[in-house]
Design a protein around this motif. Structure first.
Motif, PDB file in Angstrom:
ATOM      1  N   LYS A 122       0.832  -1.211   0.000  1.00 58.90           N
ATOM      2  CA  LYS A 122       0.000   0.000   0.000  1.00 58.90           C
ATOM      3  C   LYS A 122       0.867   1.262   0.000  1.00 58.90           C
ATOM      4  O   LYS A 122       0.646   2.192   0.768  1.00 58.90           O
ATOM      5  N   LYS A 180      -6.100  -4.935   9.144  1.00 53.14           N
ATOM      6  CA  LYS A 180      -7.271  -4.188   9.638  1.00 53.14           C
ATOM      7  C   LYS A 180      -7.135  -2.684   9.444  1.00 53.14           C
ATOM      8  O   LYS A 180      -8.086  -2.021   9.042  1.00 53.14           O
ATOM      9  N   PHE A 181      -5.973  -2.121   9.739  1.00 48.37           N
ATOM     10  CA  PHE A 181      -5.837  -0.669   9.759  1.00 48.37           C
ATOM     11  C   PHE A 181      -5.157  -0.067   8.537  1.00 48.37           C
ATOM     12  O   PHE A 181      -5.167   1.153   8.379  1.00 48.37           O
ATOM     13  N   PHE A 182      -4.561  -0.887   7.696  1.00 51.27           N
ATOM     14  CA  PHE A 182      -3.830  -0.328   6.565  1.00 51.27           C
ATOM     15  C   PHE A 182      -4.201  -0.976   5.224  1.00 51.27           C
ATOM     16  O   PHE A 182      -4.598  -0.284   4.302  1.00 51.27           O
ATOM     17  N   LYS A 231      -8.161  -1.030   4.565  1.00 46.72           N
ATOM     18  CA  LYS A 231      -8.853   0.218   4.900  1.00 46.72           C
ATOM     19  C   LYS A 231      -9.226   0.949   3.606  1.00 46.72           C
ATOM     20  O   LYS A 231      -8.427   1.039   2.689  1.00 46.72           O
ATOM     21  N   ASN A 232     -10.423   1.455   3.569  1.00 39.97           N
ATOM     22  CA  ASN A 232     -10.909   2.180   2.404  1.00 39.97           C
ATOM     23  C   ASN A 232     -10.069   3.452   2.223  1.00 39.97           C
ATOM     24  O   ASN A 232     -10.012   4.284   3.106  1.00 39.97           O
ATOM     25  N   GLU A 233      -9.447   3.581   1.078  1.00 34.80           N
ATOM     26  CA  GLU A 233      -8.574   4.718   0.795  1.00 34.80           C
ATOM     27  C   GLU A 233      -9.335   6.046   0.757  1.00 34.80           C
ATOM     28  O   GLU A 233      -8.753   7.102   0.940  1.00 34.80           O
ATOM     29  N   SER A 275     -11.874   7.044   2.719  1.00 37.78           N
ATOM     30  CA  SER A 275     -12.441   7.542   3.968  1.00 37.78           C
ATOM     31  C   SER A 275     -11.421   8.150   4.875  1.00 37.78           C
ATOM     32  O   SER A 275     -10.289   8.218   4.653  1.00 37.78           O
TER      33      SER A 275
END
Length: 176
Positions: free
Chosen positions: A105, A167-169, A172-174, A176
């Motif tokens: 990411k 979960k956090f990276f 995660k919806n880019e 939001s």
């Protein structure tokens, strides 16, 4: 139908390629130090463990066994454990790196990997120190600690880091 599995297959393929490349690179690294005994990274880990144990009041020293590619920990006037290449947690770190980079990411991947590797290294030094203390003061719990308790700590750390990454990276919806 194959189109539905394309993202999963891409992640799996990235994981396998990264894992194999890192594994072969690590093996090449190990082979280049075969004649010198334990490799430099493992020696560094052993020195850090010795420093930590001395700081915690467990007088410690290291003794080389070059032909067998190991270093012995001498704690509180007794040889308690030995450090071999497998104790340095590099194989665990390779697994961690492969998984995280499989879900690449951008720049945050590199930041997470660096922080994760530092945390895994610290956990490994604490793990080896803990093992040495158990073998020194509570030898009856040594085998159980070596085979179950302390591996659960290092592998558990990897699983927690993976879960945090996913979960956090990674998922995660880019927007939001």
């Amino acid at each position: 139908m194959l189109k539905d599995f394309k993202p999963v297959l891409g992640i799996l393929l990235r994981f396998i390629i990264i894992y194999l490349v890192l594994l072969f690179a690590y093996q090449f690294y190990l082979n280049s130090f075969k004649e010198q005994g334990l490799d430099p990274f493992s020696r560094m880990v052993a020195r850090q463990v010795m420093f930590l144990q001395n700081t915690m009041g467990f007088p410690s020293a290291l003794y080389d066994d070059i032909p067998k590619q190991q270093v012995w920990f001498h704690v509180k006037s007794q040889f308690v454990t030995r450090m071999v290449e497998g104790c340095n947690a590099i194989s665990v770190m390779i697994l961690f790196l492969s998984f995280v980079f499989a879900f690449y990411k951008g720049i945050k991947t590199f930041v997470f990997v660096v922080l994760g590797l530092i945390l895994l290294h610290i956990m490994n030094v604490l793990r080896i120190s803990g093992l040495n203390i158990v073998y020194s003061d509570y030898p009856q719990y040594g085998k159980m600690s070596h085979d179950y308790v302390f591996p659960a700590l290092i592998y558990g750390s990897v699983v927690v880091l993976w879960l945090v990454w996913i979960k956090f990276f990674a998922l995660k919806n880019e927007n939001s």
